[in-house]
Write an enzyme that holds these catalytic residues in place. Structure first.
Site, PDB file in Angstrom:
ATOM      1  N   HIS A  18       1.897   6.196  -1.295  1.00 30.58           N
ATOM      2  CA  HIS A  18       2.463   5.479  -0.155  1.00 30.58           C
ATOM      3  C   HIS A  18       1.676   4.212   0.155  1.00 30.58           C
ATOM      4  CE1 HIS A  18       3.709   5.350   4.285  1.00 30.58           C
ATOM      5  NE2 HIS A  18       4.837   5.331   3.626  1.00 30.58           N
ATOM      6  N   LYS A  74       0.131   0.399   0.120  1.00 31.64           N
ATOM      7  CA  LYS A  74       0.591  -0.971  -0.083  1.00 31.64           C
ATOM      8  C   LYS A  74      -0.658  -1.833  -0.234  1.00 31.64           C
ATOM      9  CE  LYS A  74       4.008   1.109   2.365  1.00 31.64           C
ATOM     10  NZ  LYS A  74       3.893   2.409   3.071  1.00 31.64           N
ATOM     11  N   ASP A 125      -6.691 -12.392  -7.883  1.00 31.97           N
ATOM     12  CA  ASP A 125      -7.893 -13.057  -8.407  1.00 31.97           C
ATOM     13  C   ASP A 125      -9.185 -12.482  -7.829  1.00 31.97           C
ATOM     14  OD1 ASP A 125      -6.388 -14.664 -10.019  1.00 31.97           O
ATOM     15  OD2 ASP A 125      -6.530 -16.458  -8.759  1.00 31.97           O
ATOM     16  N   HIS A 141       7.335  -0.045  12.540  1.00 34.60           N
ATOM     17  CA  HIS A 141       6.834   0.593  11.326  1.00 34.60           C
ATOM     18  C   HIS A 141       5.331   0.375  11.167  1.00 34.60           C
ATOM     19  CE1 HIS A 141       6.666   1.178   6.797  1.00 34.60           C
ATOM     20  NE2 HIS A 141       7.362   2.228   7.178  1.00 34.60           N
ATOM     21  N   LYS A 189       1.324   0.660  11.447  1.00 30.45           N
ATOM     22  CA  LYS A 189       0.387   1.785  11.452  1.00 30.45           C
ATOM     23  C   LYS A 189      -1.016   1.224  11.743  1.00 30.45           C
ATOM     24  CE  LYS A 189       3.409   2.448   7.693  1.00 30.45           C
ATOM     25  NZ  LYS A 189       4.191   3.566   7.949  1.00 30.45           N
ATOM     26  N   ASP A 198     -12.113   0.730  21.764  1.00 30.45           N
ATOM     27  CA  ASP A 198     -13.317   0.233  22.445  1.00 30.45           C
ATOM     28  C   ASP A 198     -13.732  -1.180  22.043  1.00 30.45           C
ATOM     29  OD1 ASP A 198     -13.400   2.615  23.750  1.00 30.45           O
ATOM     30  OD2 ASP A 198     -15.134   3.425  22.688  1.00 30.45           O
TER      31      ASP A 198
END
Length: 466
Positions: A213, A215, A220, A383, A385, A390
């Site tokens: 899952h 991404k 380079d 969507h 996440k 603090d």
């Protein structure tokens, strides 16, 4: 006894054997009970589902220790060249935990940009791809064959024709609907393209439940991306709210290691040349790329969330599209709220997965009753996440607050131990809050009628399996 009678008792014996197998696996009691209920009440469906999606393969070794040592060696060299690092005392145990368990080394990072829409992310990505001179590494759960996917693939092909090394990993389940000719076209142009855990028989039953899952993109060895966005046209919709990070500096080294580990996993090629890494600088924000998966001894990212929750003294905010927390994470959140910490959770008002939305509603009500401030994002589908606490620590990546991300999926998050980055992440959360509705202001969600409440509680029983 009739044939139907024999088949009935045979199915019951198979179901009992499957339930025994579930119990002997010694997994979390909630997950054990969920599978036992499914198998008992729906024997045929339950047994088949358990074979395909429930058997625990965590103890299997998918990558050799020697290969991991080789992949880690170069990252360790770059890490050592930074010189001594000043680790924040509050989060030093978590940093050391990640380093010891999965060799996730902390690096000083030069720059990090927070990209909150596809309109921010994809133009930047295309410019970086066009500027690539040595290599492009891309790992995506979904790489869609649509207008945007073809635009990105054309850009990759153009660089491959110029002699740039291009490697692509796509998840075989995430890209089920994508025709093979889309990836074959890239292969014909010299791009190395590999699926993650192809789900063909007979190996299907041991692979379908464990998906990559992540991404992660590295260009380079100097530019890296991590976050929640896949490559698909819906991610540039004004109704889609997501978060992606673009980084430059030493932190790219840890993203590179994450990709090269996955590349060895799919291609069995060890890539450890120094050209894939950037020389670390001596100042900047402290960052750490943390990966977790079902083959790891412990769920590292969940451990990181737990440590952040327990260390929070003022506030801790979460954005997640799905809220089906494990018992330990949920208990820690409720405990923090009870201790006076400002705990907030933001989820989309409407989910893209109806069963998951039903299952999450009772969790959200329970969270609100425990003093957690729950808000429903109403500016589109959330969507994103992310977590921030603090004004000191924050994280963004592919990990949802649910059982699947913490236990079944291969996930990747970047943790920042830096006040400036944490403040910027908090500001992103607060901006999203302006487009959100407090759960407490929706009587039909806080106090649903008995039928709805019963249905929500029933679907929650299956939360560990979703």
């Amino acid at each position: 006894m009739s044939v139907l009678g024999i088949l009935y008792w045979l199915s019951r014996l198979i179901a009992i054997a499957a339930i025994i197998h579930v119990v002997l696996d010694n997994r979390q009691p909630a997950k054990t009970m969920a599978w036992a209920l499914v198998i008992y009440f729906l024997p045929l469906f339950g047994v088949i589902a358990y074979i395909f999606f429930g058997i625990n393969h965590r103890k299997e070794r998918f990558i050799s220790r020697r290969s991991m040592d080789m992949l880690t060696k170069r990252t360790m060299v770059e890490f050592v060249e930074q010189g001594p690092l000043q680790l924040p005392a509050t989060y030093e145990p978590a940093i050391n935990l990640f380093a010891r368990q999965s060799f996730s080394m902390p690096f000083l990072n030069q720059r990090a940009d927070i990209l909150t829409s596809g309109y921010d992310f994809f133009p930047r990505l295309l410019r970086d791809i066009t500027a690539a001179r040595n290599h492009i590494h891309l790992c995506m759960y979904i790489f869609e064959d649509d207008a945007l996917g073809r635009l990105i693939s054309d850009a990759l092909i153009a660089r491959a024709r110029k002699g740039v090394e291009v490697r692509v990993i796509y998840d075989d389940v995430g890209c089920w609907r994508v025709k093979s000719r889309f990836f074959e076209r890239m292969r014909r142009e010299g791009i190395d393209v590999e699926p993650f855990m192809p789900v063909h028989f007979p190996q299907f039953t041991r692979k379908a439940n464990y998906r990559n899952h992540r991404k992660v993109i590295v260009i380079d060895g100097r530019v890296g991306y991590v976050g929640g966005m896949n490559i698909a046209i819906r991610y540039v919709s004004s109704k889609w709210r997501d978060t992606m990070l673009r980084i430059e500096g030493g932190g790219v080294n840890s993203l590179q290691r994450a990709f090269l580990t996955d590349w060895y996993f799919v291609d069995r090629t060890l890539l450890s040349d120094r050209k894939y890494y950037t020389r670390p600088q001596q100042e900047g924000a402290l960052v750490q790329t943390v990966t977790s998966g079902p083959v790891d001894s412990y769920p590292e990212i969940m451990q990181g969330y737990l440590h952040a929750i327990m260390a929070a003294r003022k506030y801790i905010y979460f954005e997640t599209p799905y809220f089906l927390p494990t018992d330990s994470v949920f208990f820690a959140m409720k405990t923090a709220a009870a201790a006076g910490v400002d705990v907030r959770v933001m989820v989309p008002r409407g989910s893209d997965a109806w069963f998951v939305e039903w299952a999450s509603r009772s969790y959200l009500r329970e969270a609100a009753e425990a003093g957690i401030k729950v808000s429903l994002y109403d500016g589109g589908f959330l969507h994103s996440k992310l977590m921030v606490s603090d004004d000191a620590v924050c994280t963004c990546g592919s990990t949802n607050l649910d059982f699947r991300s913490f236990e079944n999926n291969f996930e990747g998050n970047m943790f920042f131990y830096d006040a400036d980055m944490a403040v910027r992440m908090r500001q992103v959360f607060e901006a999203d809050e302006q487009l959100a509705v407090p759960l407490a202001s929706l009587p039909e969600r806080i106090h649903p009628h008995i039928v709805r409440r019963l249905w929500d509680s029933f679907t929650r029983l299956f939360a560990p399996l979703l």
